[in-house]
Design an enzyme around this catalytic site. Structure first.
Site, PDB file in Angstrom:
ATOM      1  N   ASP A  72      -3.933   2.365  -5.075  1.00 27.15           N
ATOM      2  CA  ASP A  72      -2.556   2.355  -4.563  1.00 27.15           C
ATOM      3  C   ASP A  72      -2.224   1.117  -3.749  1.00 27.15           C
ATOM      4  O   ASP A  72      -1.253   1.121  -3.017  1.00 27.15           O
ATOM      5  CB  ASP A  72      -2.280   3.625  -3.744  1.00 27.15           C
ATOM      6  CG  ASP A  72      -2.822   3.532  -2.324  1.00 27.15           C
ATOM      7  OD1 ASP A  72      -3.854   2.865  -2.130  1.00 27.15           O
ATOM      8  OD2 ASP A  72      -2.200   4.114  -1.428  1.00 27.15           O
ATOM      9  N   GLU A  73      -3.054   0.074  -3.846  1.00 24.08           N
ATOM     10  CA  GLU A  73      -2.719  -1.110  -3.046  1.00 24.08           C
ATOM     11  C   GLU A  73      -3.086  -2.392  -3.773  1.00 24.08           C
ATOM     12  O   GLU A  73      -3.956  -2.408  -4.647  1.00 24.08           O
ATOM     13  CB  GLU A  73      -3.397  -1.058  -1.680  1.00 24.08           C
ATOM     14  CG  GLU A  73      -4.899  -1.005  -1.726  1.00 24.08           C
ATOM     15  CD  GLU A  73      -5.530  -0.952  -0.352  1.00 24.08           C
ATOM     16  OE1 GLU A  73      -5.426  -1.933   0.394  1.00 24.08           O
ATOM     17  OE2 GLU A  73      -6.137   0.078  -0.034  1.00 24.08           O
ATOM     18  N   ASP A 133       0.861  -1.191   0.000  1.00 21.38           N
ATOM     19  CA  ASP A 133       0.000   0.000   0.000  1.00 21.38           C
ATOM     20  C   ASP A 133       0.897   1.241   0.000  1.00 21.38           C
ATOM     21  O   ASP A 133       1.802   1.368   0.834  1.00 21.38           O
ATOM     22  CB  ASP A 133      -0.883  -0.035   1.266  1.00 21.38           C
ATOM     23  CG  ASP A 133      -1.889   1.099   1.306  1.00 21.38           C
ATOM     24  OD1 ASP A 133      -1.972   1.868   0.329  1.00 21.38           O
ATOM     25  OD2 ASP A 133      -2.584   1.227   2.331  1.00 21.38           O
TER      26      ASP A 133
HETATM   27  P1  TTP Z   1      -5.302   5.065   1.060  1.00 18.78           P
HETATM   28  O1  TTP Z   1      -4.288   4.021   0.700  1.00 18.78           O
HETATM   29  O2  TTP Z   1      -6.452   4.678   1.915  1.00 18.78           O
HETATM   30  O3  TTP Z   1      -4.588   6.280   1.792  1.00 18.78           O
HETATM   31  P2  TTP Z   1      -3.191   6.935   1.515  1.00 18.78           P
HETATM   32  O4  TTP Z   1      -2.378   6.175   0.525  1.00 18.78           O
HETATM   33  O5  TTP Z   1      -3.380   8.376   1.200  1.00 18.78           O
HETATM   34  O6  TTP Z   1      -2.508   6.856   2.937  1.00 18.78           O
HETATM   35  P3  TTP Z   1      -1.924   5.577   3.702  1.00 18.78           P
HETATM   36  O7  TTP Z   1      -0.469   5.849   3.888  1.00 18.78           O
HETATM   37  O8  TTP Z   1      -2.677   5.527   4.979  1.00 18.78           O
HETATM   38  O9  TTP Z   1      -2.191   4.379   2.822  1.00 18.78           O
HETATM   39  O10 TTP Z   1      -5.894   5.675  -0.269  1.00 18.78           O
HETATM   40  C1  TTP Z   1      -5.122   5.857  -1.435  1.00 18.78           C
HETATM   41  C2  TTP Z   1      -5.529   7.139  -2.119  1.00 18.78           C
HETATM   42  O11 TTP Z   1      -6.908   7.091  -2.443  1.00 18.78           O
HETATM   43  C3  TTP Z   1      -5.340   8.369  -1.290  1.00 18.78           C
HETATM   44  O12 TTP Z   1      -4.015   8.907  -1.407  1.00 18.78           O
HETATM   45  C4  TTP Z   1      -6.382   9.289  -1.828  1.00 18.78           C
HETATM   46  C5  TTP Z   1      -7.473   8.381  -2.314  1.00 18.78           C
HETATM   47  N1  TTP Z   1      -8.594   8.374  -1.375  1.00 18.78           N
HETATM   48  C6  TTP Z   1      -9.654   9.261  -1.584  1.00 18.78           C
HETATM   49  O13 TTP Z   1      -9.656  10.009  -2.559  1.00 18.78           O
HETATM   50  N2  TTP Z   1     -10.681   9.270  -0.682  1.00 18.78           N
HETATM   51  C7  TTP Z   1     -10.707   8.456   0.413  1.00 18.78           C
HETATM   52  O14 TTP Z   1     -11.666   8.522   1.221  1.00 18.78           O
HETATM   53  C8  TTP Z   1      -9.624   7.544   0.618  1.00 18.78           C
HETATM   54  C9  TTP Z   1      -9.611   6.629   1.823  1.00 18.78           C
HETATM   55  C10 TTP Z   1      -8.597   7.535  -0.285  1.00 18.78           C
HETATM   56 MG    MG Z   2      -2.170   4.082   0.666  1.00 17.70          MG
END
Ligand code: TTP
Ligand code: MG
Length: 397
Positions: A107-108, A13
Site C-alpha cells: 500500500d505504499e 501510503d
Molecule cells: P501499513 O501501511 O503499515 O499500515 P496501514 O495501511 O494499515 O495503516 P497506516 O495508516 O498506518 O499506513 O500496512 C499496510 C497493510 O499491510 C495493512 O493494512 C495490513 C498489512 N500489514 C500486515 O498484514 N501486517 C503487518 O504487520 C503490517 C505492518 C501491515
Molecule cells: Mg498504510
C-alpha cells in the site's frame, strides 16, 4: 541521481489499508473499531482501523491481547484477494505519473517526480492529483509526503495520517521539529537497534544526530551510518523503479520428437521444478499457468488455466499443466517442444501482507525443499517421480 536539493520525492501510503477497504465495503463497519487479522496470519492483527487504534491496537499485536483491550471491536479475517485488486489499482495510478515509482509493500510507494513539473505541475500538485485519483478510483484515502529525500518523504506521509498531505524540506526549521521525534521514526531502527540506542541514552532523532558519526558507525555498522545521516536529514538513496516481471517460464525441445505421455509429464515436472525455483528465488507467486506444446510439424498450441490461489510450488504448477494436457492433440501428433509459463504474478510486497496462507501443505513442502536445495545444492533433491520417469525414458531410447 540528482543533487539532494533538486530531488522531489513523494511517498504515498494508504490509510489503515485493509481495514479501510472493509469499511468501504461494509457500511456497518464505518466509524467502528475494526480489526483485520486472523488465523492465516498466526493470530495477530494485520491492521486496525483508526477507531480501533484509540484502544492501543496495532499491526502485529496478538488477537487475544486485542480482544482484551477492545472487546467490542469488530474482528474480521483477511481477504487478501480483495486487497491485491486495490493494491494494483493504486500502483497503476503511480505509474501514470512517473516511471520512477518504487513499491515498498502493498500500500505504499516512493515516486521520484523530479522534472515532472512541466507535465503535471509541482510536486505538491502531483501529490494532490495522486491522492485525488486514488480516491476517485478506489474510494479510499491515502497520505502523502513530499520531500527532497526518501527518509523525509516517508516521515512526511506518516505525521498527518489519515488523509494527510505534508511537505518537509530539509531546512533548519523542519529539522528542529524532526529532531524532537523518537528514534523509531528513522528507517532501519527496529526493535533491537532501538533498544540498543535507548541503552546508550538515545531517545530522539536529535540525540542521535549529535552523536559522533564514527561511534554510531562502529556500533551499528552500515546501518548505523545510514541512521546517523538520516537523523541529520541526509538520505541519498535513489528511488529505484520496481520492475514487475509479467511472466516466468521455461521450455525444452526434445532431441527426438516424442508421443510418450509419461515422458511429456516428466518434462513438465522438471520444467515446473525449475520455474518453482525461479519464482521462489525472485519471491513471486503465480495464478495463471500456460502450457505450450509445439508439434513435430512446428505448429504450436497453448492452453492456460487460472487457479483459485497464487502458487509457487512445483507440484502446483505440474498439476495445473496435467489438467491442461487433454486439450492438446497428443494422440495424432508427436511433440517437439514443451513449455510452461506462469503469469498473473504477485510479489513479495504482497507476501509482506501475509498473502499466502500457510496451510497449503504442498506450498510449504515446496518451500522447505527450496530452502534445503539452497543450502545443500539442487542435485540432492529431486522428486522421485521425475527420476523414475526419466529413467523410463532413457531405457526406451
Ligand atoms: P501499513 O501501511 O503499515 O499500515 P496501514 O495501511 O494499515 O495503516 P497506516 O495508516 O498506518 O499506513 O500496512 C499496510 C497493510 O499491510 C495493512 O493494512 C495490513 C498489512 N500489514 C500486515 O498484514 N501486517 C503487518 O504487520 C503490517 C505492518 C501491515
Ligand atoms: Mg498504510
Amino acid at each position: 541521481m540528482k543533487d539532494e536539493k533538486q530531488r522531489k520525492i513523494i511517498h504515498v501510503d494508504m490509510d489503515a489499508f485493509f481495514a479501510q477497504i472493509e469499511q468501504r465495503d461494509h457500511p456497518a463497519y464505518k466509524n467502528k473499531p475494526l480489526i483485520v487479522g486472523g488465523p492465516s496470519n498466526r493470530g495477530v492483527i494485520s491492521t486496525a482501523s483508526y477507531e480501533a487504534r484509540k484502544f492501543g491496537l496495532h499491526s502485529g499485536m496478538p488477537l487475544s491481547k486485542a480482544k482484551r483491550l477492545c472487546p467490542d471491536g469488530i474482528y474480521i479475517p483477511v481477504d487478501m484477494e480483495k486487497y491485491i485488486q486495490e493494491s494494483r489499482k493504486i500502483k497503476k495510478i503511480f505509474s501514470d505519473f512517473t516511471p520512477l515509482s518504487e513499491s515498498v509493500g502493498c500500500d505504499e510507494a516512493f515516486l521520484d517526480v523530479t522534472g515532472c513539473e512541466n507535465l503535471f505541475g509541482s510536486a505538491l500538485e502531483i501529490a494532490k492529483k495522486i491522492k485525488g485519483r486514488i480516491y476517485e478510483e478506489t474510494n479510499l484515502t491515502s497520505s502523502a509526503g513530499i520531500a527532497p529525500n526518501k527518509f523525509l518523504a516517508k516521515l512526511a506521509s506518516s505525521i498527518n495520517k489519515p488523509n494527510g498531505l505534508t511537505c518537509l524540506d530539509n531546512t533548519e526549521e523542519v529539522m528542529q521539529k524532526v529532531r524532537q521525534l523518537p528514534i523509531s521514526y528513522i528507517w532501519g531502527v527496529g526493535r533491537v537497534t532501538g533498544e540498543e540506542l535507548s541503552k546508550m541514552g538515545i531517545k530522539t532523532i536529535g540525540d542521535i544526530a549529535i552523536m559522533p558519526f564514527e561511534l554510531i558507525k562502529k556500533k551499528f555498522g552500515e546501518n548505523g551510518e545510514a541512521i546517523h545521516r538520516m537523523a541529520n536529514g541526509i538520505d541519498n538513496r535513489p528511488v529505484v523503479a520496481s520492475s514487475e516481471p509479467k511472466s516466468i517460464g521455461r521450455e525444452t525441445t526434445y532431441e527426438t520428437d516424442t508421443d510418450h505421455l509419461g515422458v511429456i509429464k516428466a518434462t513438465l515436472l522438471s520444467l515446473a521444478q525449475r520455474i518453482s525455483k525461479n519464482l521462489m528465488d525472485t519471491q513471486y507467486k503465480a495464478k495463471t499457468i500456460t502450457l505450450k506444446i509445439r508439434y513435430s510439424d512446428f505448429k504450436t498450441a497453448s492452453a492456460r488455466i487460472t487457479l483459485d490461489a497464487y502458487i509457487s510450488s512445483s507440484f502446483g504448477i505440474y498439476r495445473a499443466c496435467v489438467s491442461l494436457i487433454d486439450r492438446f492433440d497428443l494422440e495424432k501428433k508427436k511433440v517437439r517442444l514443451v513449455g510452461i509459463s506462469t503469469s498473473n504474478l504477485v510479489s513479495d510486497m504482497e507476501n509482506d501482507c501475509s498473502l499466502f496462507k500457510e496451510e497449503d501443505k504442498q506450498e510449504n513442502l515446496s518451500k522447505a525443499m527450496y530452502e534445503i536445495s539452497k543450502k545443500f545444492g539442487d542435485k540432492k533433491l529431486a522428486i522421485a517421480e521425475t527420476v523414475k520417469k526419466f529413467e523410463e525414458y532413457k531405457k526406451k531410447k
